[in-house]
Design an enzyme around this catalytic site. Sequence first.
Site, mmCIF file in Angstrom:
data_model
loop_
_atom_site.group_PDB
_atom_site.id
_atom_site.type_symbol
_atom_site.label_atom_id
_atom_site.label_comp_id
_atom_site.label_asym_id
_atom_site.label_seq_id
_atom_site.Cartn_x
_atom_site.Cartn_y
_atom_site.Cartn_z
ATOM 1 N N ARG A 32 -17.032 -24.609 35.853
ATOM 2 C CA ARG A 32 -17.531 -23.812 34.777
ATOM 3 C C ARG A 32 -17.488 -22.418 35.006
ATOM 4 O O ARG A 32 -17.979 -21.515 34.275
ATOM 5 C CB ARG A 32 -19.138 -24.240 34.843
ATOM 6 C CG ARG A 32 -19.413 -25.707 34.424
ATOM 7 C CD ARG A 32 -20.786 -25.912 34.520
ATOM 8 N NE ARG A 32 -21.649 -25.122 33.477
ATOM 9 C CZ ARG A 32 -21.912 -25.616 32.426
ATOM 10 N NH1 ARG A 32 -21.217 -26.784 31.972
ATOM 11 N NH2 ARG A 32 -22.305 -24.873 31.255
ATOM 12 N N LYS A 53 -14.716 -24.160 31.827
ATOM 13 C CA LYS A 53 -14.621 -25.526 31.015
ATOM 14 C C LYS A 53 -15.506 -25.177 29.862
ATOM 15 O O LYS A 53 -15.135 -25.758 28.681
ATOM 16 C CB LYS A 53 -15.217 -26.574 32.028
ATOM 17 C CG LYS A 53 -14.945 -27.922 31.113
ATOM 18 C CD LYS A 53 -13.661 -28.267 31.263
ATOM 19 C CE LYS A 53 -13.356 -29.607 30.437
ATOM 20 N NZ LYS A 53 -12.023 -29.684 29.770
ATOM 21 N N GLU A 108 -2.291 -21.532 29.195
ATOM 22 C CA GLU A 108 -3.480 -21.439 29.796
ATOM 23 C C GLU A 108 -3.500 -21.871 31.262
ATOM 24 O O GLU A 108 -4.138 -21.446 32.026
ATOM 25 C CB GLU A 108 -4.809 -22.241 29.011
ATOM 26 C CG GLU A 108 -4.492 -23.621 29.010
ATOM 27 C CD GLU A 108 -5.995 -24.171 28.272
ATOM 28 O OE1 GLU A 108 -6.802 -23.783 27.986
ATOM 29 O OE2 GLU A 108 -5.753 -25.544 27.879
ATOM 30 N N GLU A 121 -1.130 -26.943 20.430
ATOM 31 C CA GLU A 121 -1.917 -27.540 21.471
ATOM 32 C C GLU A 121 -0.864 -27.563 22.736
ATOM 33 O O GLU A 121 -1.388 -27.410 23.937
ATOM 34 C CB GLU A 121 -2.228 -29.004 21.288
ATOM 35 C CG GLU A 121 -2.937 -29.824 22.469
ATOM 36 C CD GLU A 121 -4.016 -29.106 22.969
ATOM 37 O OE1 GLU A 121 -4.639 -27.878 22.251
ATOM 38 O OE2 GLU A 121 -4.676 -29.407 24.051
ATOM 39 N N CYS A 140 -20.490 -20.534 33.942
ATOM 40 C CA CYS A 140 -21.624 -20.554 34.970
ATOM 41 C C CYS A 140 -22.259 -21.757 35.329
ATOM 42 O O CYS A 140 -22.653 -22.584 34.224
ATOM 43 C CB CYS A 140 -22.393 -19.611 34.700
ATOM 44 S SG CYS A 140 -22.102 -17.789 34.610
ATOM 45 N N TRP A 145 -18.983 -16.923 35.841
ATOM 46 C CA TRP A 145 -17.989 -16.666 35.161
ATOM 47 C C TRP A 145 -18.392 -15.345 34.519
ATOM 48 O O TRP A 145 -19.208 -15.269 33.486
ATOM 49 C CB TRP A 145 -17.575 -17.768 34.013
ATOM 50 C CG TRP A 145 -16.349 -17.490 33.191
ATOM 51 C CD1 TRP A 145 -15.215 -17.607 33.706
ATOM 52 C CD2 TRP A 145 -16.534 -16.857 31.908
ATOM 53 N NE1 TRP A 145 -14.436 -17.596 32.582
ATOM 54 C CE2 TRP A 145 -15.189 -17.029 31.721
ATOM 55 C CE3 TRP A 145 -17.675 -16.307 31.349
ATOM 56 C CZ2 TRP A 145 -14.561 -16.372 30.446
ATOM 57 C CZ3 TRP A 145 -17.025 -15.711 30.120
ATOM 58 C CH2 TRP A 145 -15.752 -15.851 29.430
ATOM 59 N N ASN A 148 -27.559 -18.715 33.546
ATOM 60 C CA ASN A 148 -26.308 -19.125 32.719
ATOM 61 C C ASN A 148 -26.701 -18.452 31.122
ATOM 62 O O ASN A 148 -27.510 -19.092 30.667
ATOM 63 C CB ASN A 148 -25.913 -20.439 32.679
ATOM 64 C CG ASN A 148 -24.982 -20.790 31.755
ATOM 65 O OD1 ASN A 148 -23.905 -20.147 31.415
ATOM 66 N ND2 ASN A 148 -24.777 -22.017 31.471
ATOM 67 N N GLY A 149 -25.799 -17.941 30.600
ATOM 68 C CA GLY A 149 -26.134 -17.186 29.253
ATOM 69 C C GLY A 149 -25.824 -15.877 29.322
ATOM 70 O O GLY A 149 -25.414 -15.043 30.088
ATOM 71 N N HIS A 182 10.578 -16.585 9.219
ATOM 72 C CA HIS A 182 9.790 -15.285 8.704
ATOM 73 C C HIS A 182 9.309 -14.333 9.803
ATOM 74 O O HIS A 182 8.441 -13.456 9.633
ATOM 75 C CB HIS A 182 8.508 -15.815 7.876
ATOM 76 C CG HIS A 182 8.894 -16.685 6.824
ATOM 77 N ND1 HIS A 182 9.365 -16.226 5.580
ATOM 78 C CD2 HIS A 182 9.068 -17.961 6.547
ATOM 79 C CE1 HIS A 182 9.927 -17.156 4.968
ATOM 80 N NE2 HIS A 182 9.458 -18.392 5.241
ATOM 81 N N LYS A 190 -1.700 -25.370 25.914
ATOM 82 C CA LYS A 190 -1.693 -25.926 27.410
ATOM 83 C C LYS A 190 -0.749 -25.332 28.250
ATOM 84 O O LYS A 190 -1.132 -24.796 29.518
ATOM 85 C CB LYS A 190 -1.273 -27.592 27.401
ATOM 86 C CG LYS A 190 -2.092 -28.377 26.574
ATOM 87 C CD LYS A 190 -3.164 -28.848 27.751
ATOM 88 C CE LYS A 190 -4.487 -28.060 27.201
ATOM 89 N NZ LYS A 190 -5.407 -28.342 26.282
HETATM 90 C C1 F6R Z 1 -8.201 -25.577 26.004
HETATM 91 C C2 F6R Z 1 -9.732 -25.945 26.130
HETATM 92 C C3 F6R Z 1 -10.522 -25.092 25.069
HETATM 93 C C4 F6R Z 1 -11.608 -25.885 24.566
HETATM 94 C C5 F6R Z 1 -12.653 -25.033 23.747
HETATM 95 C C6 F6R Z 1 -13.606 -25.876 22.874
HETATM 96 O O1 F6R Z 1 -7.806 -26.436 27.254
HETATM 97 O O2 F6R Z 1 -10.412 -26.730 26.858
HETATM 98 O O3 F6R Z 1 -9.839 -24.249 24.346
HETATM 99 O O4 F6R Z 1 -11.213 -26.803 23.835
HETATM 100 O O5 F6R Z 1 -13.318 -23.841 24.655
HETATM 101 O O6 F6R Z 1 -14.442 -26.591 23.820
HETATM 102 P P1 F6R Z 1 -15.274 -27.731 23.331
HETATM 103 O O7 F6R Z 1 -14.374 -28.560 22.973
HETATM 104 O O8 F6R Z 1 -16.142 -28.021 24.584
HETATM 105 O O9 F6R Z 1 -16.213 -27.214 22.229
#
Ligand code: F6R
Length: 608
Positions: A27, A603, A487, A480, A2, A73, A99-100, A503, A484
């Site tokens: 966001r 984000k 997502e 990772e 948000c 969001w 937001n929250g 396994h 990527k």
């Molecule tokens: C993946 C991604 C998320 C963040 C996670 C933690 O691409 O961006 O998995 O890494 O939400 O976010 P931060 O680093 O802001 O605490």
Amino acid sequence: MCGIVGYIGNKKAAPIVLDGLKKLEYRGYDSCGIASCCTGIQIKKGVGKIEEVEKIHTLADIEGNLAIGHTRWATHGGVTDENAHPHSDCSGKICIVHNGIIENYESLKQDLTSKGHKFKSDTDTEIIAHLIEEYNKGDLKEAIFQALKKVEGAYALGIISSDEPDKLFAARKESPLIIGVGEGEGFIASDVPAIVNHTKKVMYLQNERVAVITKDDIEVFDLEGNKKKPIIREILWDAALIEKQGYDHFMLKEINEQPKAIEETINGRIKGDKVDLSEEIKLTDEEIKKISNIVIVACGTSWHAGLVGEFMLEELARVPVEVEYASEFRYRNPVLGKNSLIIAISQSGETADTLAAIKEAKAKGCRIISICNVMASSIARESDSVVLTHAGPEIGVASTKAFTSQLIVLYLITLYFGKIRGILDDFIVKCRIRDLRQLPLFMRAVLEDTEKIKDIAETYYNTSNSLYLGRGIEYPIALEGALKLKEISYIHAEGYPAAEMKHGPIALIDKNMPVVVVATQDNITYNKVLSNIEEVKARGGIIITVATKGDKVIASKSDTVIYIPKTSYILSPVLAVVPLQLLAYYIALKRGCNVDKPRNLAKSVTVE
Ligand code: F6R
């Protein structure tokens, strides 16, 4: 998670708020809306990305010099026009964006309903508007204090009322909120990008504070009504950093910014042939020697950085390290001693789970170092010390340059601790620093050679499943790479330690299954990874490897190889992740996905 924007001043407010919302769309992007105060309150809102809602509702057209806006969001209540923010009270005079999460909203709603309040949405947010209405006896600020004392949970709020059209109210607990100070104008926003075009003077509102903003002044209060001194800071960002600068997507721009980001992160931290983090870490040599163990807490991509950090710190500084999902840490009564050190990693510095883990560790008397990309963020402020990643603003929802910058900070901490703890001598540190300094150049070489990656994307973009394998320090890179891909392209991808494949996951292998193997160096497990590759091939799987330039052995066993330059094994993750970021990007592009705003994600995850 948000985004909030608000404006008060002499200009028409709605276009400014709308522009700010567009900058915050990373966001949350399921619905949005704006409320402006002119002769009364006017609200326009709806479901969809800002561009879509703007077409239907012409959000920027509302008159007035005072407005608040929101990009959502969803947490409580589905994605509907009614649940989109802003929300108002029964009279339609008080209007809020939030937001929250309000944790006790059900009991508050019951109580307010019994007092005759009528609700128009299913959100937790709307109760705040009604609660303020309930307490409002002509002084909105007082009513806000009363209402917020009843609320449990997290909030960043923008509040306006047609009864007080010369004031923009803001409040915050846990969720982030900044106040921008301009010439004859004031702003509120969830994050700097929303307002950096207008002002670089900002104030980070503290927890459980209410701000009353007029076009010429800001007053800050605690919930008891005691006045607090506003602390204004200067933002050092260049507004151009939050533009795409010719790239099709922020993600691609940010992938390409990585050599610069790691240079910036190294800058100023190496003095002669030594790493010096003393001013940032603020621990004496004695305290560093006494560290009994390190617990790294983080989420998502930052958690993967933590796993790489575990390997670095154990290998080169010989400190026992555990890496915890921040969301799990606080619910399992962790055993921590007085010499345990917590390292919290977070790009945004606002992740609610990581913040909660820090609070848990603090309550147990531990010292907290955070690795954050946002100065003065909540996590940075809660920590005893902060080592910033200087990656610059990361707008694409999928984290890229923040990740590699986190790896650099972890490496610097490792060398710093390793030297002080007597594990590394001057010569080794010097050699390790030389390896580090080569990385930006090597990374530029990886970024200049993307044709192979585009070809692989072209061939495999229609796949529905994939497996990512790696061992040792490359295992987190497999995780990772898989994260990527899933997502942003919505292809199911699993990361596994290569040897674990037999396994269970090996059952998935058939001729339709691409298996991405990260095997960049000839370390002790390299030959074993080659055997794992054979196991995949024997079952018809497709092998894509990320390998060290010149490795012909692996090429003979793979369907396709992406080469990266040779660097030290411990730094290889910093290079190996780049082709995997690009692979995910080009596959998502081919599938027509919205790379910068993947579905269901936001984000900065400011709810637990
Ligand atoms: C993946 C991604 C998320 C963040 C996670 C933690 O691409 O961006 O998995 O890494 O939400 O976010 P931060 O680093 O802001 O605490």
